[in-house]
Structure formats: C-alpha cells, structure tokens
Design a protein around this motif. Structure first.
Motif, PDB file in Angstrom:
ATOM      1  N   MET A  53       0.741  -0.947   0.191  1.00 37.07           N
ATOM      2  CA  MET A  53       0.062  -0.167   0.001  1.00 37.07           C
ATOM      3  C   MET A  53       0.913   1.253  -0.033  1.00 37.07           C
ATOM      4  SD  MET A  53      -3.257  -1.536   3.076  1.00 37.07           S
ATOM      5  CE  MET A  53      -3.862   0.681   2.867  1.00 37.07           C
ATOM      6  N   ARG A  54       1.835   1.055   1.200  1.00 36.52           N
ATOM      7  CA  ARG A  54       2.908   2.387   1.005  1.00 36.52           C
ATOM      8  C   ARG A  54       3.189   2.609  -0.392  1.00 36.52           C
ATOM      9  NH1 ARG A  54       5.690   1.434   6.315  1.00 36.52           N
ATOM     10  NH2 ARG A  54       7.296   2.449   5.799  1.00 36.52           N
ATOM     11  N   LEU A  55       3.911   1.399  -0.759  1.00 38.90           N
ATOM     12  CA  LEU A  55       4.896   1.635  -2.522  1.00 38.90           C
ATOM     13  C   LEU A  55       3.472   2.502  -3.824  1.00 38.90           C
ATOM     14  CD1 LEU A  55       7.435   1.081  -3.909  1.00 38.90           C
ATOM     15  CD2 LEU A  55       6.815  -1.029  -4.182  1.00 38.90           C
ATOM     16  N   ALA A  56       2.266   1.813  -3.170  1.00 41.99           N
ATOM     17  CA  ALA A  56       1.428   1.569  -4.083  1.00 41.99           C
ATOM     18  C   ALA A  56       1.219   4.014  -4.267  1.00 41.99           C
ATOM     19  CB  ALA A  56       0.331   1.565  -4.203  1.00 41.99           C
ATOM     20  N   VAL A  57       1.646   4.197  -3.010  1.00 43.93           N
ATOM     21  CA  VAL A  57       0.913   5.809  -2.658  1.00 43.93           C
ATOM     22  C   VAL A  57       2.692   6.123  -3.206  1.00 43.93           C
ATOM     23  CG1 VAL A  57       0.052   7.735  -1.233  1.00 43.93           C
ATOM     24  CG2 VAL A  57      -0.283   5.171  -1.725  1.00 43.93           C
ATOM     25  N   LEU A  58       3.360   5.962  -3.132  1.00 47.09           N
ATOM     26  CA  LEU A  58       4.856   6.407  -3.129  1.00 47.09           C
ATOM     27  C   LEU A  58       5.321   7.026  -4.095  1.00 47.09           C
ATOM     28  CD1 LEU A  58       7.116   4.949   0.039  1.00 47.09           C
ATOM     29  CD2 LEU A  58       6.427   7.580   0.439  1.00 47.09           C
ATOM     30  N   ARG A 118       2.667  -3.274 -12.735  1.00 44.08           N
ATOM     31  CA  ARG A 118       3.604  -3.587 -12.460  1.00 44.08           C
ATOM     32  C   ARG A 118       4.295  -3.715 -11.252  1.00 44.08           C
ATOM     33  NH1 ARG A 118       6.184  -2.857 -17.454  1.00 44.08           N
ATOM     34  NH2 ARG A 118       3.862  -2.223 -17.839  1.00 44.08           N
ATOM     35  N   MET A 119       3.805  -3.010 -10.032  1.00 46.51           N
ATOM     36  CA  MET A 119       4.154  -3.993  -8.375  1.00 46.51           C
ATOM     37  C   MET A 119       4.814  -5.134  -8.505  1.00 46.51           C
ATOM     38  SD  MET A 119       2.733  -2.517  -5.339  1.00 46.51           S
ATOM     39  CE  MET A 119       1.749  -4.015  -4.663  1.00 46.51           C
ATOM     40  N   LEU A 120       3.612  -6.033  -9.135  1.00 49.70           N
ATOM     41  CA  LEU A 120       4.559  -7.666  -8.681  1.00 49.70           C
ATOM     42  C   LEU A 120       4.807  -7.842  -9.287  1.00 49.70           C
ATOM     43  CD1 LEU A 120       0.300  -8.662  -7.934  1.00 49.70           C
ATOM     44  CD2 LEU A 120       1.880  -8.408  -6.183  1.00 49.70           C
ATOM     45  N   SER A 121       5.026  -7.464 -10.835  1.00 47.56           N
ATOM     46  CA  SER A 121       6.275  -7.654 -11.581  1.00 47.56           C
ATOM     47  C   SER A 121       7.874  -7.126 -11.601  1.00 47.56           C
ATOM     48  CB  SER A 121       6.082  -7.454 -12.944  1.00 47.56           C
ATOM     49  OG  SER A 121       5.362  -5.914 -13.416  1.00 47.56           O
ATOM     50  N   LEU A 122       7.928  -6.095 -10.065  1.00 54.20           N
ATOM     51  CA  LEU A 122       9.230  -5.153 -10.480  1.00 54.20           C
ATOM     52  C   LEU A 122      10.405  -6.405  -9.227  1.00 54.20           C
ATOM     53  CD1 LEU A 122       7.978  -2.284  -8.166  1.00 54.20           C
ATOM     54  CD2 LEU A 122       8.962  -2.347 -10.557  1.00 54.20           C
TER      55      LEU A 122
END
Length: 306
Positions: free
Chosen positions: A163-168, A175-179
């Motif tokens: 959640m924090r990564l998504a807002v930051l 894309r987040m899950l593929s990082l």
C-alpha cells in the motif's frame, strides 16, 4: 456440398445455402475455396482466431477481460457473417446491455476485431466506426489519509508495504508485482515502461527506501522479485487482490472506513498528491488531471469589503 434442383450448394453452420453453380467441376473449386477458410463462415469463427492470435499479445489482465467481453459479443453477433453486422445492430446491443461502461469496452473490442478483419481482407468496412459510445464519468473516489491508515494498520505486513509503495510511486498493481530486484538501482526504483512510454526512475527518499528494505526483510529466502511471498515466489494478481479485498472488507465491517475503495484508487491518491506530474508516467497530462487528480483543490476565497 449438396445438389439441389440441378445446382450445387454449400450450407454453412448457420444453415445458410450458398450457390456454387451448376457445373460440378466449378462447384467443387468454389467449395474448396470456402472449405479452406472455414473462419469466414461466421463472425464467431473469426472471434476464435482473434482470441488465438491477437489477444495473447496483450497484458494478462486485458487477456482475461477480452475473453469475457468476447463471449458476450459472441452471444449476439457470433452466428452472423462479418459483413452482415450493421451500425443499427451495434446500437441495439449498447442499448440492451444495461452496463454503460462495459458496453463501451465490448464495442471497443468488436471494433478492434473488425480492424483485424480489414487487415485479413475479410471485410472492407468497420461497422463500429462512428458509433457514439456511452458517456463515462471519471471515478471521483479519493482516499483520505485517515482511510488509508485505517486499512493499512490492520493489514498483513506485506500488504502494508505494498500500500505504501503504491502511494509513494503510483505504480499499477500488475507492474508492482512484476518488479524485480534488478529494478532497485543506486539512483532509485526503476519502473519499467508501459506500452508507448518510457521507464520511470523514482528517486530515493527515506520513505521509499524504508519500504523497499522492508520488503527485502520479509522474505525468508532470496527472490528475484521485489514483492514476493516468504518462500520467494511472486504473488499472482488474483492472490494479491483477494488479500486486499479481505482486508478492506474487514475495515468496512469494523467501521474503520465508511465507504469501500479499490486498490486502483491508491494510484489516484498518488496522482492527487504528487508533487511531480510525471510520477504516474502519463504522456498526456489531461489523463492525469481527468482521472487521477481527485483530491479537493485548495483555493483562496475572495475578499468582501465595503
């Protein structure tokens, strides 16, 4: 092929009779032409080819959406021949659909199917061209800080960091899950390019570094993925969404938030609060302002003086 009243005919899957001529040799040649392109019999067969050849080139979520959308289109247009579909048929579909946004997506897919049919030299015109779509209002749900932290504080540690990564960063879920760990560079977090865009380098801040280091500490084994389960395996999109939905619904049930919000609304929160309009990676800033900047705009009142 059938002989009927001195002439030869081909009967397609829709029960339509196609005249092949009276000369048997010529009729066989025409029948061979038809038989070598069975997809041309119905639009449904061309839908199958589109699903086989075009859809796999798209993202995983789009593939799932297209499969569901195509089945709805098939139920109405599947037995028709490609050149039988008229704009009036499409308008009747839109009016009867009952879900304006989904109808728009389905007609967009039908239009792209016809673009391919033109390329495959099956038809010459796209009946979807010029069709007026349903008007869509941009989603306005803005997640306040209080709502964000209310859900965050009851979430599992990996979900909290996500959640924090998504807002930051404003990064999309897929894309987040593929990082991968290779995207963690000395200068910042490298977010790979979306279609038609450029990669984004999100520069380090203490908050972003804390989140990335936290994700590393959660894993019991090494992993190539930045966001991973304790065993190092990546989360699937469905698995992450299930974890998110359970947590969000618990916050609703416990009265911690009054209204639900989606994971994608976190991207809008990032866009609303971004100090840099490049954060979400949009080439057209009108998309950012129309769809993602949802926080109330602060303005100064006028003065009223005698």
């Amino acid at each position: 092929m059938y002989l009927r009243h001195g002439a030869y005919y081909f009967v397609d899957h829709g029960g339509r009779w196609h005249h092949l001529g009276r000369d048997k040799r010529e009729a066989l040649r025409r029948y061979a032409d038809v038989a070598t392109v069975p997809q041309a019999v119905s639009l449904g067969a061309w839908m199958d080819r589109y699903l086989r050849e075009i859809v796999p080139r798209k993202g995983q979520r789009t593939q799932r959406d297209n499969a569901a959308e195509m089945e709805r289109l098939r139920s109405v247009f599947g037995d028709m021949l490609p050149d039988e579909v008229r704009p009036g048929d499409i308008y009747r579909y839109i009016d009867a659909r009952g879900a304006p946004t989904r109808a728009n997506r389905e007609i967009a897919l039908l239009s792209h199917l016809y673009t391919q049919l033109i390329r495959w030299e099956v038809v010459e015109h796209n009946p979807c061209r010029g069709i007026e779509r349903n008007r869509e209002r941009p989603r306005q749900r803005y997640v306040t800080d209080e709502e964000f932290w209310a859900v965050h504080d009851i979430a599992a540690p990996v979900l909290q960091l996500g959640m924090r990564l998504a807002v930051l960063t404003g990064v999309r879920l897929g894309r987040m899950l593929s990082l991968r760990r290779e995207h963690v560079t000395d200068d910042g977090l490298m977010v790979p390019a979306t279609k038609g865009g450029r990669p984004l380098l999100v520069e380090w801040t203490p908050e972003l570094r804390d989140v990335v280091d936290g994700l590393e500490r959660l894993r019991a084994v090494a992993s190539v993925y930045l966001v991973a389960r304790r065993d190092g395996q990546p989360y699937t999109r469905d698995g992450w969404q299930s974890m998110w939905t359970r947590t969000r619904d618990r916050a609703l049930a416990e009265g911690l938030i009054a209204e639900p919000f989606s994971w994608h609304d976190l991207r809008a929160k990032a866009g609303s609060e971004a100090g840099d309009e490049e954060l979400l990676g949009h080439q057209d800033m009108r998309v950012l302002r129309r769809h993602y900047q949802r926080a109330p705009r602060r303005v100064r009142p006028n003065r009223v003086e005698r």
